[in-house]
Design an enzyme around this catalytic site. Structure first.
Site, PDB file in Angstrom:
ATOM      1  N   LYS A 153      37.553  36.790  45.631  1.00 20.08           N
ATOM      2  CA  LYS A 153      37.036  37.459  44.441  1.00 20.08           C
ATOM      3  C   LYS A 153      35.714  38.117  44.792  1.00 20.08           C
ATOM      4  O   LYS A 153      34.753  37.438  45.176  1.00 20.08           O
ATOM      5  CB  LYS A 153      36.851  36.433  43.322  1.00 20.08           C
ATOM      6  CG  LYS A 153      36.313  37.045  42.031  1.00 20.08           C
ATOM      7  CD  LYS A 153      36.233  36.005  40.930  1.00 20.08           C
ATOM      8  CE  LYS A 153      35.675  36.611  39.658  1.00 20.08           C
ATOM      9  NZ  LYS A 153      35.534  35.609  38.590  1.00 20.08           N
ATOM     10  N   LYS A 189      41.067  39.977  44.114  1.00 25.67           N
ATOM     11  CA  LYS A 189      40.528  40.567  42.891  1.00 25.67           C
ATOM     12  C   LYS A 189      39.213  41.257  43.163  1.00 25.67           C
ATOM     13  O   LYS A 189      38.374  40.649  43.832  1.00 25.67           O
ATOM     14  CB  LYS A 189      40.317  39.424  41.890  1.00 25.67           C
ATOM     15  CG  LYS A 189      39.716  39.845  40.582  1.00 25.67           C
ATOM     16  CD  LYS A 189      39.394  38.633  39.752  1.00 25.67           C
ATOM     17  CE  LYS A 189      38.654  39.106  38.513  1.00 25.67           C
ATOM     18  NZ  LYS A 189      38.027  38.064  37.797  1.00 25.67           N
TER      19      LYS A 189
HETATM   20  C1  PBG Z   1      35.244  34.730  35.097  1.00 26.16           C
HETATM   21  C2  PBG Z   1      36.137  35.901  35.288  1.00 26.16           C
HETATM   22  C3  PBG Z   1      35.799  37.257  35.395  1.00 26.16           C
HETATM   23  C4  PBG Z   1      36.996  37.951  35.448  1.00 26.16           C
HETATM   24  C5  PBG Z   1      38.024  37.011  35.408  1.00 26.16           C
HETATM   25  N1  PBG Z   1      37.468  35.747  35.336  1.00 26.16           N
HETATM   26  C6  PBG Z   1      34.512  37.970  35.350  1.00 26.16           C
HETATM   27  C7  PBG Z   1      33.429  37.713  36.304  1.00 26.16           C
HETATM   28  O1  PBG Z   1      33.585  37.067  37.339  1.00 26.16           O
HETATM   29  O2  PBG Z   1      32.338  38.173  35.961  1.00 26.16           O
HETATM   30  C8  PBG Z   1      37.126  39.436  35.502  1.00 26.16           C
HETATM   31  C9  PBG Z   1      38.356  39.957  34.890  1.00 26.16           C
HETATM   32  C10 PBG Z   1      38.388  41.394  34.598  1.00 26.16           C
HETATM   33  O3  PBG Z   1      37.467  42.179  34.884  1.00 26.16           O
HETATM   34  O4  PBG Z   1      39.408  41.784  34.041  1.00 26.16           O
HETATM   35  N2  PBG Z   1      34.585  34.305  36.221  1.00 26.16           N
HETATM   36 ZN    ZN Z   2      32.929  32.938  35.689  1.00 26.21          ZN
END
Ligand code: PBG
Ligand code: ZN
Length: 332
Positions: A203, A256
């Site tokens: 991520k 992601k």
């Molecule tokens: C929580 C999370 C996030 C997303 C999914 N779970 C945001 C982040 O890490 O700030 C992003 C999902 C999206 O942009 O559709 N940690």
């Molecule tokens: Zn988070």
């Protein structure tokens, strides 16, 4: 005798032949639809940067669930907006927390619909970080450090409470080190050894999460997430992230965001034999939607091309805000 040139166009001359040689085929069964659930009643509020995506209070969810299930989309991914936030993210692991209540409701109404619970704290903490924070002074400035091991305990409690509420899959997105191992152990100890972990393994600290943070009200109140989410410049590091998750017991791996990371997806897919999930994130959805609303691109063709590119890069499943639209288009 000269070498004849190759007539690639032989296999492109009709829709029928193109369909026979097509390598990648999209199916509604590949999709996971994210849903934002919020406290209160009578709420169905569109997210301004994501036209067509709503925050629902539980009493407003039925129609959405019915549509998803009738379109043949097998799973939803739940994000919760709680009524109260605190430094610990207590509402993330409350038995009557918003995600827990939504899970119970969905499983009672649509038992065959898989509930994937996003396991993180940023929607539930007042500071908006994905873990526990230690505040301190540094050269006169107030700084906050996101603590790793202290966060694991709270994340495990959250995952266990989600499983108790009936979640079918636990999807930890917090990017603390050791979260897969900790959550696996926690689930096993509480009798949930059958619940798979879909790990947000790779991520990136991405600007493409902007609309999500508006939707989930989860923007960090200080600093950013770069000390725990990955640097977009790194691809080899993604292998180390994925490998540790595999060793710790992850059942599925995720990359992601998607569009800017298709190279990483292909590498992860070739290197590991676990099912791979692509997350087509909020900013990716918003870009396409905005251009489509201006009449600058053909939304249907663009979305299907984007989703196809993710499958072509190796994704077995795609989390996408376009799931309902795409499923509808595929049926046409
Ligand atoms: C929580 C999370 C996030 C997303 C999914 N779970 C945001 C982040 O890490 O700030 C992003 C999902 C999206 O942009 O559709 N940690
Ligand atoms: Zn988070």
């Amino acid at each position: 005798m000269g070498v004849p040139f190759t007539r690639h166009r032989r296999l492109r001359q009709s829709a029928a032949i193109r369909s026979m040689v097509r390598e990648t085929v999209l199916n509604p069964a590949d999709f996971i639809q994210p849903i934002y659930v919020t406290f209160g009643t009578g709420v169905k509020r569109e997210i301004s940067s994501m036209p067509g995506v709503y925050r629902f209070s539980l009493d407003q969810l039925e129609e959405e669930l019915k549509e998803i299930s009738e379109l043949g989309i097998p799973a939803v991914l739940l994000f919760g907006i709680p009524e109260t936030k605190d430094s610990l993210g207590t509402s993330a692991f409350a038995d009557d927390g918003i995600v827990q209540e939504a899970t119970r409701l969905i499983k009672s109404r649509y038992p065959e619909l898989l509930v994937v619970a996003d396991t993180c704290l940023c929607e539930f903490t007042d500071h908006g970080h994905c873990g526990m924070v230690h505040m301190h002074e540094h050269n006169g400035d107030i700084c906050g450090e996101v603590l790793n091991d202290e966060s694991l305990e709270v994340l495990v409690r959250t995952a266990v409470s989600q499983a108790k509420a009936g979640a079918d899959i636990i999807a930890p997105s917090n990017m603390m080190d050791g979260f897969v191992q900790a959550i696996r152990q926690g689930l096993d100890q509480e009798g949930f050894s059958h619940i798979p972990i879909m790990s947000y393994s790779v991520k990136y600290a991405s600007a493409f999460y902007g609309p999500f943070r508006e939707a989930a009200d989860s923007a960090p109140q200080f600093g950013d997430r770069k000390s725990y989410q990955m640097d977009p410049a790194n691809a080899r590091e993604a292998l180390r992230e994925a490998e540790s998750d595999v060793l710790e017991g992850a059942d599925m791996l995720m990359v992601k965001p998607s569009l800017s990371y298709l190279d990483v997806m292909r590498t992860i897919k070739d290197q590991f034999d676990l099912p791979m999930v692509a997350y087509n994130v909020s900013g990716e959805y918003a870009m396409v939607k905005a251009a489509a609303l201006q009449g600058w691109i053909d939304e249907k063709a663009t979305v299907l091309e984007i989703l196809t590119s993710m499958k072509r890069a190796g994704a077995d499943m795609i989390i996408t805000y376009s799931a309902k639209d795409a499923a509808r288009w595929l049926k046409q």
